[in-house]
Design a protein around this motif. Sequence first.
Motif, PDB file in Angstrom:
ATOM      1  N   ALA A  80       0.826  -1.203   0.000  1.00 30.76           N
ATOM      2  CA  ALA A  80       0.000   0.000   0.000  1.00 30.76           C
ATOM      3  C   ALA A  80       0.864   1.258   0.000  1.00 30.76           C
ATOM      4  O   ALA A  80       0.562   2.232  -0.699  1.00 30.76           O
ATOM      5  CB  ALA A  80      -0.931  -0.005   1.219  1.00 30.76           C
ATOM      6  N   ALA A  81       1.948   1.260   0.777  1.00 29.89           N
ATOM      7  CA  ALA A  81       2.826   2.422   0.840  1.00 29.89           C
ATOM      8  C   ALA A  81       3.469   2.702  -0.520  1.00 29.89           C
ATOM      9  O   ALA A  81       3.540   3.856  -0.963  1.00 29.89           O
ATOM     10  CB  ALA A  81       3.905   2.202   1.903  1.00 29.89           C
ATOM     11  N   ALA A  82       3.915   1.646  -1.194  1.00 30.14           N
ATOM     12  CA  ALA A  82       4.539   1.816  -2.508  1.00 30.14           C
ATOM     13  C   ALA A  82       3.534   2.344  -3.524  1.00 30.14           C
ATOM     14  O   ALA A  82       3.843   3.247  -4.306  1.00 30.14           O
ATOM     15  CB  ALA A  82       5.129   0.490  -2.976  1.00 30.14           C
ATOM     16  N   GLY A  83       2.321   1.794  -3.508  1.00 24.63           N
ATOM     17  CA  GLY A  83       1.298   2.250  -4.447  1.00 24.63           C
ATOM     18  C   GLY A  83       0.903   3.689  -4.208  1.00 24.63           C
ATOM     19  O   GLY A  83       0.763   4.470  -5.158  1.00 24.63           O
ATOM     20  N   GLY A  84       0.720   4.085  -2.956  1.00 24.33           N
ATOM     21  CA  GLY A  84       0.349   5.456  -2.643  1.00 24.33           C
ATOM     22  C   GLY A  84       1.435   6.447  -3.032  1.00 24.33           C
ATOM     23  O   GLY A  84       1.160   7.503  -3.611  1.00 24.33           O
ATOM     24  N   ALA A  85       2.683   6.106  -2.727  1.00 22.29           N
ATOM     25  CA  ALA A  85       3.799   6.988  -3.073  1.00 22.29           C
ATOM     26  C   ALA A  85       3.932   7.146  -4.583  1.00 22.29           C
ATOM     27  O   ALA A  85       4.200   8.240  -5.092  1.00 22.29           O
ATOM     28  CB  ALA A  85       5.097   6.433  -2.479  1.00 22.29           C
ATOM     29  N   ILE A 195      -3.239  12.546  -7.042  1.00 26.94           N
ATOM     30  CA  ILE A 195      -2.570  12.817  -5.767  1.00 26.94           C
ATOM     31  C   ILE A 195      -3.484  12.466  -4.600  1.00 26.94           C
ATOM     32  O   ILE A 195      -3.043  11.896  -3.589  1.00 26.94           O
ATOM     33  CB  ILE A 195      -2.135  14.289  -5.697  1.00 26.94           C
ATOM     34  N   ALA A 196      -4.782  12.795  -4.734  1.00 28.34           N
ATOM     35  CA  ALA A 196      -5.744  12.485  -3.666  1.00 28.34           C
ATOM     36  C   ALA A 196      -5.858  10.976  -3.470  1.00 28.34           C
ATOM     37  O   ALA A 196      -5.880  10.488  -2.326  1.00 28.34           O
ATOM     38  CB  ALA A 196      -7.104  13.084  -4.005  1.00 28.34           C
ATOM     39  N   PHE A 197      -5.923  10.219  -4.574  1.00 29.07           N
ATOM     40  CA  PHE A 197      -5.967   8.753  -4.470  1.00 29.07           C
ATOM     41  C   PHE A 197      -4.725   8.242  -3.732  1.00 29.07           C
ATOM     42  O   PHE A 197      -4.814   7.363  -2.868  1.00 29.07           O
ATOM     43  CB  PHE A 197      -6.034   8.121  -5.856  1.00 29.07           C
ATOM     44  N   LEU A 202      -1.918   6.034   1.099  1.00 33.63           N
ATOM     45  CA  LEU A 202      -0.918   6.199   2.146  1.00 33.63           C
ATOM     46  C   LEU A 202      -1.573   6.259   3.526  1.00 33.63           C
ATOM     47  O   LEU A 202      -1.002   5.773   4.513  1.00 33.63           O
ATOM     48  CB  LEU A 202      -0.098   7.471   1.901  1.00 33.63           C
ATOM     49  N   GLY A 203      -2.763   6.861   3.589  1.00 32.60           N
ATOM     50  CA  GLY A 203      -3.496   6.865   4.852  1.00 32.60           C
ATOM     51  C   GLY A 203      -3.856   5.456   5.296  1.00 32.60           C
ATOM     52  O   GLY A 203      -3.776   5.119   6.481  1.00 32.60           O
TER      53      GLY A 203
END
Length: 211
Positions: A80-85, A195-197, A202-203
Amino acid sequence: MIIETLLLLFAKGALLGLIVTAPPGPIATLCINRSLHRGFGSGAAIGIGAALGDACYALVAAAGLAMVSVIVDDYSLPIAAAGGALLIFLGIRDLMTPPAGALQVGARDLLRTIASTFLLAISNPGALLSFGGLFAGLGLVDGKTVTEVASIVIGVFFGAMVWWTALSAAVNLARDRISSDLTLLIRRISGGLIIAFGTVVLGFAARLLLA
């Protein structure tokens, strides 16, 4: 009889690819942005990367959802962290890239687009669960031969590519018929949405970290 079975599995896979791909989300927003920003080729490259990701998840679901879901649970935080970043990076880059220079897209750029979208597509653990449920609904969870699994996976890729190609072509056609100011506004809105996605993802990762 064998050919008919394979064609039926291919058709079910194609339907599965369409069902999973059609709902709007970050990759669809990215596809629209790229099609407006760089043309049909870049939008289609987004589609290829996403369709390859869907095909991988289809292969995983066909191979055994239960076993893989345990692995996904163990690595859901870094995924999830990699995808959000990655989403935030792509959104910021789109907002900061001048329109004139972005139209010059080479083969290396298209390959990078495919690779980054593929990584983005497989960074969504929820997609695996979606495929598992849809596999069960379409009767694709029973034991399959290698050829039958290949028919399903190829069908998923084909169905997803039909959607992404149509979306890229429609947006590219609309780009030629609307003003440059409106095109720029849509690009900025879509970049902000990307960016919002990414922030939401990341949240989710932060919540996993604190849980």
